[in-house]
Design an enzyme around this catalytic site. Sequence first.
Site, PDB file in Angstrom:
ATOM      1  CD  GLU A  96     -28.120 118.021  16.964  1.00  0.00           C
ATOM      2  OE1 GLU A  96     -27.942 118.866  17.867  1.00  0.00           O
ATOM      3  OE2 GLU A  96     -29.218 117.512  16.722  1.00  0.00           O
ATOM      4  CD  GLU A 101     -32.886 117.389  22.156  1.00  0.00           C
ATOM      5  OE1 GLU A 101     -33.799 118.088  22.606  1.00  0.00           O
ATOM      6  OE2 GLU A 101     -31.753 117.829  21.913  1.00  0.00           O
TER       7      GLU A 101
END
Length: 382
Positions: A288, A180
């Site tokens: 994910e 991220e």
Amino acid sequence: MSRLAKIVSGIMAGAVLILIVAILIVNRSDPNEPAQSDIPSLAVEYADFFPIGAAIEPSQTNGLKAGLLKKHVNWLVAENVMKPDSIHPAEETFNWSNADKIVAFAKENGMEIRYHTLVWHSQVGAWFFKDSEGKPMVDETDPVRQKANKKLLLERLDTHVRTIVDRYKNDIKSWDVVNEVIEPADPDGMRASEWYKIAGIDYIATAFQAAREAGGPDIKLYINDYGTDDPRKRDLLYDLVKKLLDQGVPIDGVGHQTHIDVYGPTVESIIESMRKFAELGLDNIVTELDMSIYSWNDRSDYGTVIPEEILAQQAKRYGELFQAFRDHREILSGVVFWGIADDHTWLNGFPVKRTNAPLLFDKQYQAKPAFWSVVDPSVKTD
Ligand code: GLA
């Protein structure tokens, strides 16, 4: 007591005993048996395409959850215990025991493992970002001291990465190096984390280089993010990765978190992003995956009874997604779910506490309609 009374109480005691034994038989649960043994295994069904993974906690390496995992997945990732604050909570402290449990469970059961994640702005010890006097590095205004702080941070990062990679390089071949780092809402599209404020993009290059040097050419190194289907975010990530590759930074692939919902984004936008990164010569992994039953920004709660049409819609979308994944297996090397059954998912607590059901198995570990459309995406569900 009369003879008759003795006989009656004897019969009643016998009946109670039989009842107790019957209840025990009905409720018996072998902690190593999957909830349903008569259904196909996801990992076996996908053996010709790519591995199927799940995120787990160390406590799930025992009991019914372990049985479900052993049956259906051949790849594992630690949901939390390999994150920076868990594994390296203080400068001189590494906590290996929880991470080791997951590695041991995977090895005992012939599963591969992914490492998540060496670097992140969240779930990271504050000690990384304190200067030599214990003050927050981000508050420093003196350019000379800023430079010293950057050097200290990158040294700490280098040690962090090398120590972890060195320990697990033989057992773990797929690594999320950074997580991220892109944020379109921040000034230059780079997440304005402490890492970035103190070290600029050099922290990303340092992390990848240290991982490559410690792990050698056999480990695969990924840059992981969410929302990679969004064209703006995707292009910012693309530009960053291209720039780093041009500088010789050893990035092998992009991890697409793929936290999606039953309403969006489009399957095409997810695949399109993978195509773009494949053009740079990079691998793609879905790292994910889960599919919320609510749309983004919706704060409502279905409570205990989820409408059947929502579960059918989820099944349809999971089917379309996995058909596309199968069709693009040359640019996609694996799919990891963020959990395995709906009893344990971050989405039961985010963005509000409520019932969510983003995975393929329900709270009782029974296969949902979505499971069947992943097993055979060619079956149309509507
Ligand atoms: C992000 C992180 C994961 C996890 C999820 C939600 O996607 O990469 O490690 O924390 O959020 O729990």
